[in-house]
Design a protein around this motif. Structure first.
Motif, PDB file in Angstrom:
ATOM      1  N   PRO A  15      45.622  80.383  13.259  1.00 13.68           N
ATOM      2  CA  PRO A  15      46.615  79.169  12.729  1.00 13.68           C
ATOM      3  C   PRO A  15      47.108  78.474  13.966  1.00 13.68           C
ATOM      4  CG  PRO A  15      47.197  81.771  12.991  1.00 13.68           C
ATOM      5  CD  PRO A  15      45.868  81.424  13.142  1.00 13.68           C
ATOM      6  N   VAL A  16      47.578  77.287  13.583  1.00 14.28           N
ATOM      7  CA  VAL A  16      47.841  76.379  14.556  1.00 14.28           C
ATOM      8  C   VAL A  16      49.538  76.985  15.143  1.00 14.28           C
ATOM      9  CG1 VAL A  16      48.668  74.079  15.101  1.00 14.28           C
ATOM     10  CG2 VAL A  16      46.776  74.405  14.049  1.00 14.28           C
ATOM     11  N   MET A  17      50.226  77.552  14.084  1.00 17.95           N
ATOM     12  CA  MET A  17      51.592  78.004  14.526  1.00 17.95           C
ATOM     13  C   MET A  17      51.610  78.964  15.466  1.00 17.95           C
ATOM     14  SD  MET A  17      54.091  80.090  11.903  1.00 17.95           S
ATOM     15  CE  MET A  17      54.102  78.844  10.483  1.00 17.95           C
TER      16      MET A  17
ATOM     17  N   SER B 194      50.574  78.382  18.674  1.00 22.12           N
ATOM     18  CA  SER B 194      49.752  78.085  19.735  1.00 22.12           C
ATOM     19  C   SER B 194      50.144  77.056  20.573  1.00 22.12           C
ATOM     20  CB  SER B 194      48.413  78.074  18.966  1.00 22.12           C
ATOM     21  OG  SER B 194      48.406  76.743  18.602  1.00 22.12           O
ATOM     22  N   ARG B 195      49.233  76.795  21.716  1.00 19.79           N
ATOM     23  CA  ARG B 195      49.541  75.418  22.553  1.00 19.79           C
ATOM     24  C   ARG B 195      49.033  74.277  21.766  1.00 19.79           C
ATOM     25  NH1 ARG B 195      47.071  78.507  27.576  1.00 19.79           N
ATOM     26  NH2 ARG B 195      48.790  80.177  27.944  1.00 19.79           N
ATOM     27  N   LEU B 196      48.364  74.468  20.570  1.00 19.48           N
ATOM     28  CA  LEU B 196      47.628  73.151  19.956  1.00 19.48           C
ATOM     29  C   LEU B 196      48.654  72.599  19.118  1.00 19.48           C
ATOM     30  CD1 LEU B 196      44.577  75.106  18.775  1.00 19.48           C
ATOM     31  CD2 LEU B 196      44.894  74.060  21.001  1.00 19.48           C
ATOM     32  N   ALA B 197      49.800  73.251  18.632  1.00 23.83           N
ATOM     33  CA  ALA B 197      50.641  72.403  17.606  1.00 23.83           C
ATOM     34  C   ALA B 197      51.257  71.187  18.325  1.00 23.83           C
ATOM     35  CB  ALA B 197      51.831  73.479  17.394  1.00 23.83           C
ATOM     36  N   GLY B 198      50.840  70.115  17.401  1.00 21.97           N
ATOM     37  CA  GLY B 198      51.599  68.650  17.750  1.00 21.97           C
ATOM     38  C   GLY B 198      50.416  67.728  18.491  1.00 21.97           C
ATOM     39  N   LYS B 199      49.338  68.535  18.802  1.00 29.64           N
ATOM     40  CA  LYS B 199      48.268  67.572  19.420  1.00 29.64           C
ATOM     41  C   LYS B 199      47.177  67.378  18.723  1.00 29.64           C
ATOM     42  CE  LYS B 199      48.816  70.091  23.996  1.00 29.64           C
ATOM     43  NZ  LYS B 199      48.118  71.015  25.088  1.00 29.64           N
ATOM     44  N   THR B 200      46.210  66.353  18.931  1.00 31.16           N
ATOM     45  CA  THR B 200      44.933  66.288  18.107  1.00 31.16           C
ATOM     46  C   THR B 200      44.088  66.901  18.639  1.00 31.16           C
ATOM     47  OG1 THR B 200      44.376  64.358  19.225  1.00 31.16           O
ATOM     48  CG2 THR B 200      45.785  63.696  17.627  1.00 31.16           C
TER      49      THR B 200
ATOM     50  N   VAL C 245      35.194  73.157  15.707  1.00 27.74           N
ATOM     51  CA  VAL C 245      36.077  73.247  14.870  1.00 27.74           C
ATOM     52  C   VAL C 245      35.505  72.598  13.576  1.00 27.74           C
ATOM     53  CG1 VAL C 245      38.492  72.341  13.867  1.00 27.74           C
ATOM     54  CG2 VAL C 245      38.024  73.045  16.242  1.00 27.74           C
ATOM     55  N   VAL C 246      34.947  73.503  12.527  1.00 22.76           N
ATOM     56  CA  VAL C 246      34.231  72.900  11.393  1.00 22.76           C
ATOM     57  C   VAL C 246      35.195  72.584  10.389  1.00 22.76           C
ATOM     58  CG1 VAL C 246      32.502  74.441  12.095  1.00 22.76           C
ATOM     59  CG2 VAL C 246      34.284  75.296  10.438  1.00 22.76           C
ATOM     60  N   GLY C 247      36.398  72.942  10.257  1.00 26.09           N
ATOM     61  CA  GLY C 247      37.430  72.541   9.347  1.00 26.09           C
ATOM     62  C   GLY C 247      38.705  72.961   9.133  1.00 26.09           C
ATOM     63  N   LEU C 248      39.625  72.651   8.513  1.00 23.42           N
ATOM     64  CA  LEU C 248      40.982  73.177   8.702  1.00 23.42           C
ATOM     65  C   LEU C 248      41.562  73.525   7.215  1.00 23.42           C
ATOM     66  CD1 LEU C 248      40.902  70.292  10.482  1.00 23.42           C
ATOM     67  CD2 LEU C 248      42.913  71.332  11.223  1.00 23.42           C
ATOM     68  N   TRP C 249      42.397  74.535   7.080  1.00 19.15           N
ATOM     69  CA  TRP C 249      43.300  74.825   6.059  1.00 19.15           C
ATOM     70  C   TRP C 249      44.508  74.500   5.782  1.00 19.15           C
ATOM     71  CZ3 TRP C 249      40.453  76.450   1.870  1.00 19.15           C
ATOM     72  CH2 TRP C 249      39.284  77.505   2.021  1.00 19.15           C
TER      73      TRP C 249
ATOM     74  N   LEU D  75      43.532  63.531  14.221  1.00 21.40           N
ATOM     75  CA  LEU D  75      44.310  64.420  12.941  1.00 21.40           C
ATOM     76  C   LEU D  75      45.641  65.121  13.882  1.00 21.40           C
ATOM     77  CD1 LEU D  75      44.952  64.929   9.962  1.00 21.40           C
ATOM     78  CD2 LEU D  75      43.377  66.887  10.471  1.00 21.40           C
ATOM     79  N   PRO D  76      46.812  64.968  13.589  1.00 19.60           N
ATOM     80  CA  PRO D  76      47.556  65.866  14.441  1.00 19.60           C
ATOM     81  C   PRO D  76      47.717  67.214  13.643  1.00 19.60           C
ATOM     82  CG  PRO D  76      48.674  63.709  13.640  1.00 19.60           C
ATOM     83  CD  PRO D  76      47.294  63.704  13.106  1.00 19.60           C
ATOM     84  N   LEU D  77      47.719  68.207  14.769  1.00 17.40           N
ATOM     85  CA  LEU D  77      47.621  69.594  14.098  1.00 17.40           C
ATOM     86  C   LEU D  77      49.072  70.081  14.082  1.00 17.40           C
ATOM     87  CD1 LEU D  77      44.918  71.087  16.618  1.00 17.40           C
ATOM     88  CD2 LEU D  77      44.716  70.123  14.353  1.00 17.40           C
ATOM     89  N   ASP D  78      49.496  70.277  12.662  1.00 21.28           N
ATOM     90  CA  ASP D  78      50.772  70.786  12.553  1.00 21.28           C
ATOM     91  C   ASP D  78      50.613  72.351  12.334  1.00 21.28           C
ATOM     92  OD1 ASP D  78      51.524  68.095  12.084  1.00 21.28           O
ATOM     93  OD2 ASP D  78      50.942  67.865  10.032  1.00 21.28           O
ATOM     94  N   SER D  79      51.689  72.900  12.211  1.00 18.36           N
ATOM     95  CA  SER D  79      52.169  74.354  12.039  1.00 18.36           C
ATOM     96  C   SER D  79      51.545  74.916  10.977  1.00 18.36           C
ATOM     97  CB  SER D  79      53.491  74.866  12.459  1.00 18.36           C
ATOM     98  OG  SER D  79      54.311  74.030  11.511  1.00 18.36           O
ATOM     99  N   ASP D  80      51.510  74.159   9.674  1.00 18.04           N
ATOM    100  CA  ASP D  80      50.987  74.816   8.370  1.00 18.04           C
ATOM    101  C   ASP D  80      49.460  74.760   8.358  1.00 18.04           C
ATOM    102  OD1 ASP D  80      50.965  72.146   8.332  1.00 18.04           O
ATOM    103  OD2 ASP D  80      51.608  72.089   6.195  1.00 18.04           O
ATOM    104  N   MET D  81      48.813  74.458   9.320  1.00 15.96           N
ATOM    105  CA  MET D  81      47.453  74.251   9.465  1.00 15.96           C
ATOM    106  C   MET D  81      46.699  75.536  10.005  1.00 15.96           C
ATOM    107  SD  MET D  81      46.591  70.269  10.824  1.00 15.96           S
ATOM    108  CE  MET D  81      46.981  69.083   9.458  1.00 15.96           C
TER     109      MET D  81
END
Length: 565
Positions: A281-283, A285-291, A305-309, A321-327
């Motif tokens: 989950p992006v939530m 993590s240090r990835l949140a808000g980045k592409t 990274v083969v995909g995102l839910w 694609l920006p990585l949001d916390s619900d991804m």
């Protein structure tokens, strides 16, 4: 219409049907004799009145009077003729309007319908049937497994206890057979000895009986049984099961492993030799808000990274694609690369507040045990005060009551796990918890696949389906090394390099762009090359390991057909 002769042949093979047909023919012969007799009497009376008619007219008059049509074009003039007309009319009512329909329905039409039903719900499979899957049970989980079998091209048959339930499923386009689960003859007729797998999805007691009966007939056919209780596992294995699974416990563990706050940010959802597929989950993590481009995961840690839910929808990764916390990221790599990702993304800061588990049934307790193994504190909200779990971690009350949730720590908790077996209640609690805490992680259980999208729309970050978990486990047993179902509709599958792909690089082939599948490894027969260099050409005779949804997999096989080899 082409099936009618076959159904009639089936009907006439029955001894009772022979008896019924003889009775019907006798009745029809008697009816013909009565009609002939009345026609002859008609002529005598008409001659007595001084009139003459043809024999055809006599039959015509008899049938019109007996059938109560009575056109009135031919009538008697004498009282004797009118009295005869009354007799013919009354006997016609009895013979044609009452006895004939009843006799036809009772002795021909009803047996024919029964034969038709038997042809739709047979008690035996063809002698040449082999490598099929026998599914004992017809609850929603079994029906979902049947749909998966059909989707992946596995022949199957659902065993039903009676014709009526079998016909209801046949009308829904399922392959069904009728038989008793505890009768060895049933499994002989269903070619169980030639089956690829027998799957028992009933109660523990009945599954034990099924395994024992099948094993008497088929010493070597693999048998998979569902177990509801820990103590049933040994009994099922003693009865002859090849595999016995506590699916409810597996579901609870899968839910708990997705919880934020552990030492690892990612959770492994599948392995294919040395290849590891994980969800992160992006939530938190240090990835949140980045592409993805800014994160540089492929270059930094080696994972792909083969995909995102995103709320139940699988989307392909785009560099910007920006990585949001619900991804939730779906990652592919080896053990070392996944561990490097965990270090890169950062473990979620542990909260002093416990994880809240709504529902203290088998799934909830399995989730609690998994959280304890991850050294995470938890609270179970359960209505029953007789709950057998740790009393110091039990909050007795209704999960829909705000005071109960506040007592459990809903205001501070980072994650809530919704584990009840009632989909409507899970929907209600998901909406309620999302309203109370828009920023928390919500993971929900779904009993049926059709509820997954609804729970995501209600606010759940992750939804894990019991029916999908069962189907994934069975499909993975059937196709080891060929297909591995990971989560809701996401699969790893193996395909040989076709002529069209040979000598092209991954960049030139544009597999992801055209099919939605991601190549995560290449197998040359000397070990897996995980996350291969996209600039290296693909060699003929090697296999590709791809990750994609069921739709993407179908699109790949249509775009790069193997018969081109």
């Amino acid at each position: 219409m082409k099936f009618i002769p076959a159904q009639l042949a089936t009907l006439f093979q029955n001894k009772a049907a022979h008896r019924n047909i003889r009775f019907l023919l006798k009745f029809l012969a008697m009816l013909v004799a009565v009609i002939v007799f009345y026609s002859v009497v008609f002529h005598f009376i008409m001659e007595w009145e001084g009139r003459s008619f043809s024999w055809i007219t006599g039959f015509y008059w008899t049938l019109t009077v007996m059938s109560t049509l009575g056109f009135g074009d031919i009538t008697f003039l004498s009282d004797l003729g009118r009295l005869f007309s009354i007799v013919v009319l009354l006997s016609g009512i009895i013979f044609l309007l009452v006895m004939l329909p009843f006799t036809f329905i009772q002795f021909f039409y009803a047996p024919w319908l029964e034969a038709h039903s038997r042809s739709l719900a047979p008690r035996e499979l063809p002698p040449g049937m082999k490598n099929h899957v026998l599914i004992i049970g017809f609850d929603p989980t079994a029906l979902n497994l049947a749909r998966k079998m059909r989707q992946y091209g596995h022949a199957y048959a659902l065993l039903c206890p009676d014709v009526q339930s079998a016909l209801a499923l046949h009308d829904q386009d399922y392959t069904v057979v009728v038989g008793d689960h505890d009768d060895a003859e049933t499994y002989k007729k269903l070619r169980a000895e030639q089956a690829a797998l027998v799957v028992a999805l009933d109660s523990d007691v009945r599954n034990t009986s099924i395994a024992f009966t099948v094993r008497q007939v088929c010493p070597h056919t693999p048998i998979v049984c569902k177990a509801d209780k820990d103590e049933s596992l040994d009994i099922l294995m003693l009865a002859g099961s090849t595999h016995a699974f506590l699916f409810t416990s597996m579901l609870g563990q899968a839910i708990a492993r997705r919880t934020l706050g552990g030492d690892k940010h990612s959770g492994i959802i599948g392995r294919f030799a040395d290849l590891v597929v994980a969800e992160a989950p992006v939530m938190g993590s240090r990835l949140a808000g980045k592409t993805l481009r800014q994160c540089g995961l492929r270059k930094t840690v080696g994972v792909n990274v083969v995909g995102l839910w995103r709320r139940g929808r699988f989307i392909l990764p785009e560099p910007d694609l920006p990585l949001d916390s619900d991804m939730v990221l779906v990652l592919a790599g080896d053990e070392t690369q996944i561990k490097a990702f965990d270090d890169f993304a950062g473990s979620t800061a542990r909260s002093s507040a416990p994880v809240i588990i709504l529902g203290g049934g088998r799934v909830g307790m399995a989730a609690a045990e998994q959280l304890q193994q991850q050294n995470l504190d938890y609270r179970i909200v359960e209505k029953s005060p007789k709950h057998t779990g740790p009393q110091e971690r039990l909050v007795v009350g209704n999960a829909a009551d705000l005071e109960v949730l506040e007592k459990a720590g809903i205001r501070e908790a980072s994650t809530v796990l919704i584990t009840t077996h009632d989909n409507d209640m899970n929907m209600y609690l998901t909406i309620y918890c999302r309203r109370l805490r828009p920023d928390m992680q919500i993971i929900s259980r779904a009993t049926l696949d059709r509820n997954i999208d609804g729970l995501h729309n209600a606010g759940a970050d992750l939804v894990i389906s019991h029916a999908s978990l069962v189907a994934n486990t069975i499909v993975n047993l059937l196709s080891p090394g060929k297909v591995l179902m990971l989560s809701e509709g996401l699969n790893i599958f193996r395909m040989p390099v076709s002529d069209e792909l040979a000598d092209k690089t991954l960049l030139e082939s544009n597999i992801r762009g055209e099919t939605g599948c991601s190549v995560v490894a290449v197998d040359s027969g000397q070990g897996l090359q995980i996350n291969p260099d996209p600039t290296l050409p693909l060699q003929k005779g090697t296999d590709l390991l791809l990750v994609g949804t069921s739709v993407s997999e179908k699109r790949y096989m249509e775009r790069f057909p193997q018969n081109a080899q």
